[in-house]
Design an enzyme around this catalytic site. Structure first.
Site, mmCIF file in Angstrom:
data_model
loop_
_atom_site.group_PDB
_atom_site.id
_atom_site.type_symbol
_atom_site.label_atom_id
_atom_site.label_comp_id
_atom_site.label_asym_id
_atom_site.label_seq_id
_atom_site.Cartn_x
_atom_site.Cartn_y
_atom_site.Cartn_z
ATOM 1 N N ASN A 36 0.878 -1.167 0.000
ATOM 2 C CA ASN A 36 0.000 0.000 0.000
ATOM 3 C C ASN A 36 0.916 1.217 0.000
ATOM 4 O O ASN A 36 1.461 1.600 1.029
ATOM 5 C CB ASN A 36 -0.877 -0.034 1.259
ATOM 6 C CG ASN A 36 -1.804 1.160 1.343
ATOM 7 O OD1 ASN A 36 -1.745 2.057 0.505
ATOM 8 N ND2 ASN A 36 -2.633 1.177 2.368
ATOM 9 N N LYS B 6 3.289 0.876 3.112
ATOM 10 C CA LYS B 6 2.879 -0.147 4.086
ATOM 11 C C LYS B 6 2.985 -1.490 3.373
ATOM 12 O O LYS B 6 2.612 -1.594 2.199
ATOM 13 C CB LYS B 6 1.394 0.052 4.444
ATOM 14 C CG LYS B 6 1.144 0.796 5.725
ATOM 15 C CD LYS B 6 -0.328 0.601 6.107
ATOM 16 C CE LYS B 6 -0.829 1.757 6.909
ATOM 17 N NZ LYS B 6 -2.272 1.753 7.074
ATOM 18 N N HIS C 79 -12.758 2.583 0.704
ATOM 19 C CA HIS C 79 -12.674 1.578 1.772
ATOM 20 C C HIS C 79 -13.262 0.244 1.308
ATOM 21 O O HIS C 79 -13.751 -0.545 2.123
ATOM 22 C CB HIS C 79 -13.440 2.012 3.046
ATOM 23 C CG HIS C 79 -12.780 3.095 3.825
ATOM 24 N ND1 HIS C 79 -13.499 4.061 4.508
ATOM 25 C CD2 HIS C 79 -11.477 3.369 4.054
ATOM 26 C CE1 HIS C 79 -12.662 4.889 5.108
ATOM 27 N NE2 HIS C 79 -11.427 4.508 4.843
ATOM 28 N N LEU D 101 -14.786 2.983 10.913
ATOM 29 C CA LEU D 101 -14.422 4.209 11.623
ATOM 30 C C LEU D 101 -12.945 4.167 11.979
ATOM 31 O O LEU D 101 -12.543 3.525 12.963
ATOM 32 C CB LEU D 101 -15.274 4.345 12.891
ATOM 33 C CG LEU D 101 -16.794 4.145 12.714
ATOM 34 C CD1 LEU D 101 -17.501 4.157 14.062
ATOM 35 C CD2 LEU D 101 -17.366 5.206 11.788
ATOM 36 N N GLY D 102 -12.118 4.814 11.158
ATOM 37 C CA GLY D 102 -10.685 4.900 11.438
ATOM 38 C C GLY D 102 -10.296 6.363 11.360
ATOM 39 O O GLY D 102 -11.054 7.227 11.802
ATOM 40 N N GLY E 177 -9.893 7.701 8.344
ATOM 41 C CA GLY E 177 -10.957 7.917 7.371
ATOM 42 C C GLY E 177 -12.167 7.124 7.839
ATOM 43 O O GLY E 177 -12.005 6.075 8.475
ATOM 44 N N ARG F 232 -8.592 8.558 20.902
ATOM 45 C CA ARG F 232 -8.151 8.254 22.275
ATOM 46 C C ARG F 232 -7.925 9.541 23.055
ATOM 47 O O ARG F 232 -8.360 9.688 24.202
ATOM 48 C CB ARG F 232 -6.836 7.458 22.248
ATOM 49 C CG ARG F 232 -7.069 5.989 21.999
ATOM 50 C CD ARG F 232 -5.796 5.303 21.653
ATOM 51 N NE ARG F 232 -5.296 5.806 20.365
ATOM 52 C CZ ARG F 232 -4.457 5.158 19.585
ATOM 53 N NH1 ARG F 232 -3.993 4.000 19.958
ATOM 54 N NH2 ARG F 232 -4.074 5.664 18.436
ATOM 55 N N GLU G 120 -13.538 -0.594 16.325
ATOM 56 C CA GLU G 120 -13.109 -1.818 17.028
ATOM 57 C C GLU G 120 -12.795 -1.578 18.493
ATOM 58 O O GLU G 120 -12.794 -2.519 19.290
ATOM 59 C CB GLU G 120 -11.854 -2.396 16.338
ATOM 60 C CG GLU G 120 -12.129 -2.924 14.947
ATOM 61 C CD GLU G 120 -10.853 -3.115 14.132
ATOM 62 O OE1 GLU G 120 -9.788 -3.385 14.721
ATOM 63 O OE2 GLU G 120 -10.929 -2.992 12.899
ATOM 64 N N ASN G 121 -12.500 -0.320 18.850
ATOM 65 C CA ASN G 121 -11.984 -0.054 20.201
ATOM 66 C C ASN G 121 -12.828 0.883 21.058
ATOM 67 O O ASN G 121 -12.785 0.787 22.284
ATOM 68 C CB ASN G 121 -10.583 0.556 20.094
ATOM 69 C CG ASN G 121 -9.578 -0.443 19.569
ATOM 70 O OD1 ASN G 121 -9.296 -1.436 20.243
ATOM 71 N ND2 ASN G 121 -9.065 -0.211 18.384
HETATM 72 P P1 ADP Z 1 -6.443 4.351 9.628
HETATM 73 O O1 ADP Z 1 -7.700 4.833 8.987
HETATM 74 O O2 ADP Z 1 -5.310 5.322 9.515
HETATM 75 O O3 ADP Z 1 -6.089 2.908 9.309
HETATM 76 P P2 ADP Z 1 -7.220 3.292 12.212
HETATM 77 O O4 ADP Z 1 -8.240 2.372 11.659
HETATM 78 O O5 ADP Z 1 -6.010 2.704 12.854
HETATM 79 O O6 ADP Z 1 -6.770 4.406 11.190
HETATM 80 O O7 ADP Z 1 -7.975 4.200 13.311
HETATM 81 C C1 ADP Z 1 -7.340 5.252 13.949
HETATM 82 C C2 ADP Z 1 -8.309 5.813 14.977
HETATM 83 O O8 ADP Z 1 -8.650 4.783 15.914
HETATM 84 C C3 ADP Z 1 -7.723 6.963 15.800
HETATM 85 O O9 ADP Z 1 -8.681 7.997 15.948
HETATM 86 C C4 ADP Z 1 -7.461 6.305 17.128
HETATM 87 O O10 ADP Z 1 -7.524 7.220 18.192
HETATM 88 C C5 ADP Z 1 -8.614 5.340 17.206
HETATM 89 N N1 ADP Z 1 -8.370 4.323 18.243
HETATM 90 C C6 ADP Z 1 -7.426 3.361 18.266
HETATM 91 N N2 ADP Z 1 -7.459 2.690 19.446
HETATM 92 C C7 ADP Z 1 -8.446 3.259 20.191
HETATM 93 C C8 ADP Z 1 -8.977 3.038 21.502
HETATM 94 N N3 ADP Z 1 -8.486 2.077 22.290
HETATM 95 N N4 ADP Z 1 -10.006 3.817 21.919
HETATM 96 C C9 ADP Z 1 -10.489 4.796 21.119
HETATM 97 N N5 ADP Z 1 -10.041 5.050 19.887
HETATM 98 C C10 ADP Z 1 -9.033 4.303 19.421
#
Ligand code: ADP
Length: 394
Positions: A9, A16, A173, A200-201, A203, A276, A325-326
Site C-alpha cells: 500500500n 505499508k 474503503h 471508523l478509522g 478515514g 483516544r 473496534e476499540n
Molecule cells: P487508519 O484509517 O489510519 O487505518 P485506524 O483504523 O487505525 O486508522 O484508526 C485510527 C483511529 O482509531 C484513531 O482515531 C485512534 O484514536 C482510534 N483508536 C485506536 N485505538 C483506540 C482506543 N483504544 N479507543 C479509542 N479510539 C481508538
C-alpha cells in the site's frame, strides 16, 4: 503450505507492506516505511519471529525503501504482489492482473484521485523492477462499490458531467467493507442479508450491503464526502466553497486543505484528530472534545439511517476500523442515536469487545444484530490476489 502474497500500500511518502501467508493462522510479517525522501526516513515493523524492529533509511526514496523491505523479507517467496490502488473508476469492477494496458488505465484514472493513484503506481513500478517475474495484481478501493445502482451513485448535476468527466459517487474503503461483510456472513445466522457497516478509522465511511453486494456508501467522488473523520469534514453545504471564496477570498487550494486536513475531529475539537486523546479530554470536560465526539456519533447514526433505505431488510450493523473496534463508548452513542431501529446493545459485551476482538454485542432478543469485526484490508487484498491467480490457472 501455500506461498504468501506480498501486499503493498504505497502512499506519497510511505509504503505499508504485509506478507500474508496462505494459511490464515500463520503469523504475518508487516511494516511501514515512512517519511520517504526525508533524512528521517525509517522502516519499522514485525519480522518473521514476531519481533518488532525499526531502522533508519536516511533519505531513501520509494525504490530504495522497497528494496529494503524485500531485503528484510529475505527468504520469503511471495507467489504474487497485491497492490492497493485507491481509484479504479468505472473501468475496474474487481481485482485485475497488472499489464501495460492496465497501468495506462490506472494512470488515466489518476485525474479522479490525484493524491493517491500516482503514489500507488510508484509502488507498482518499484516492485515490477525488483520482481519482474511475479504476477502483480491491482486491488481497487472503489471496486466493491461498482454494484451501486444509478440512484445511489449519480449526483443531481447535469448529465454531461457524468458522461464526459466521470463525475459520480464511487465510494472507497472497498477492501474493508468487502472483508467485513463477507466475515459477518460467515458468523451470523442471518447470512447474506442486509448489513450496515461503519468503518471508523482516520478515514470513516458507512456502507449498505445486501447479499454481499454494496448498494450504497457514504463516500462519493472523493474520500471527503460523508462522515466526520479525523481531519476531514465529511459533508458540508456545497455552497460553502463559493461563500468562502467570495467572503474571505479563499482559493480552491486553501479550501481543499481546510476540508481535508484541518476539519473533522481536529477542527471541531481544536485539540486532536485522535479519538483516544479526545475521549481522555472529554472525560476531563474539554468542551471542544465533547462536541467533536457528539457530532461524530450523531453523523454516523444519521448516515446509517439514510443508508438503511438502500436495504430491503436490515439484519444488523457492524463496527470496524480503529475507532469502531476499540471505542465502546462511541458504539454505544451511535446505537443510542438510532432509537427507532429496535437495537438492543449488551453493555457488557460492548465493553468487552475491544482490542481487536471479534464478537456480537447485542442482547440476542430479536431486532437487528450488532457486531464488532476487526477489519483486515491487507488480508482482503491478498485473498483477492490469490483468487484471481487461482482463476487464471489452467
Ligand atoms: P487508519 O484509517 O489510519 O487505518 P485506524 O483504523 O487505525 O486508522 O484508526 C485510527 C483511529 O482509531 C484513531 O482515531 C485512534 O484514536 C482510534 N483508536 C485506536 N485505538 C483506540 C482506543 N483504544 N479507543 C479509542 N479510539 C481508538
Amino acid at each position: 503450505m501455500r506461498d504468501p502474497v506480498l501486499v503493498i500500500n504505497c502512499g506519497s511518502s510511505s509504503i505499508k507492506y504485509a506478507l500474508v501467508p496462505g494459511d490464515p493462522a500463520s503469523p504475518r510479517q508487516s511494516g511501514l516505511a515512512e517519511r520517504l525522501g526525508g533524512d528521517d526516513a525509517r522502516l519499522k515493523g514485525i519480522d518473521g519471529d514476531g519481533q518488532h524492529f525499526a531502522r533508519p533509511l536516511h533519505g531513501a526514496d520509494h525504490a530504495a525503501a522497497m528494496a529494503a523491505i524485500l531485503d528484510g523479507l529475505d527468504g520469503a517467496h511471495p507467489v504474487a504482489v497485491g497492490h492497493r490502488i485507491v481509484h479504479g473508476g468505472e473501468r475496474f469492477t474487481r481485482a485485475t492482473r497488472i499489464d501495460a494496458a492496465v497501468l495506462r488505465a490506472i494512470e488515466a484514472t489518476g485525474a479522479l484521485a490525484p493524491l493517491h493513484n500516482p503514489a500507488n503506481l510508484v509502488g507498482v513500478h518499484a516492485t515490477l523492477a525488483l520482481f519482474p517475474e511475479r504476477p502483480q495484481v491491482a486491488v481497487f478501493d472503489t471496486a466493491f462499490h461498482q454494484t451501486l445502482p444509478p440512484r445511489a451513485y449519480r449526483y443531481a448535476l447535469p448529465q454531461h458531467l457524468y458522461a464526459r468527466h466521470g463525475i459520480r459517487r464511487y465510494g472507497f474503503h472497498g477492501s474493508s467493507h468487502a472483508h467485513v461483510s463477507a466475515r459477518v456472513d460467515t458468523l451470523s445466522a442471518r447470512a447474506h442479508g442486509g448489513w450496515l457497516i461503519a468503518h471508523l478509522g482516520n478515514g470513516c465511511s458507512t456502507c449498505a450491503v445486501w447479499q454481499g453486494q454494496s448498494l450504497d456508501t457514504s463516500m462519493g467522488l472523493t474520500p471527503l464526502e460523508g462522515l466526520v473523520m479525523g481531519t476531514r469534514s465529511g459533508d458540508v453545504d456545497p455552497g460553502l466553497h463559493a461563500h468562502l471564496g467570495r467572503q474571505l477570498g479563499w482559493s480552491l487550494e486553501r479550501i481543499d486543505t481546510l476540508l481535508n486536513k484541518e476539519s473533522g475531529l481536529l477542527g471541531l475539537s481544536g485539540l486532536s484528530n485522535d479519538m483516544r486523546r479526545l475521549e481522555q479530554a472529554a472525560a476531563e470536560h474539554h468542551a471542544g472534545a465533547e462536541l467533536a465526539i457528539e457530532v461524530f456519533c450523531y453523523r454516523i447514526a444519521k448516515s446509517l439511517a439514510a443508508l438503511s433505505c438502500a436495504l430491503p431488510r436490515l439484519d444488523g450493523i457492524v463496527f470496524t476500523g480503529g475507532i469502531g473496534e476499540n471505542a465502546a463508548a462511541v458504539r454505544a452513542r451511535v446505537v443510542e442515536a438510532l432509537p427507532h431501529f429496535g437495537l438492543r446493545l449488551s453493555a457488557a459485551a460492548n465493553a468487552a469487545t475491544v482490542g481487536g476482538h471479534e464478537g456480537r454485542i447485542d442482547t440476542d432478543q430479536g431486532g437487528p444484530e450488532l457486531w464488532v469485526i476487526p477489519t483486515d484490508e491487507e488480508g482482503r487484498i491478498a485473498f483477492e490476489t490469490r483468487q484471481l491467480l487461482d482463476e487464471s490457472q489452467p
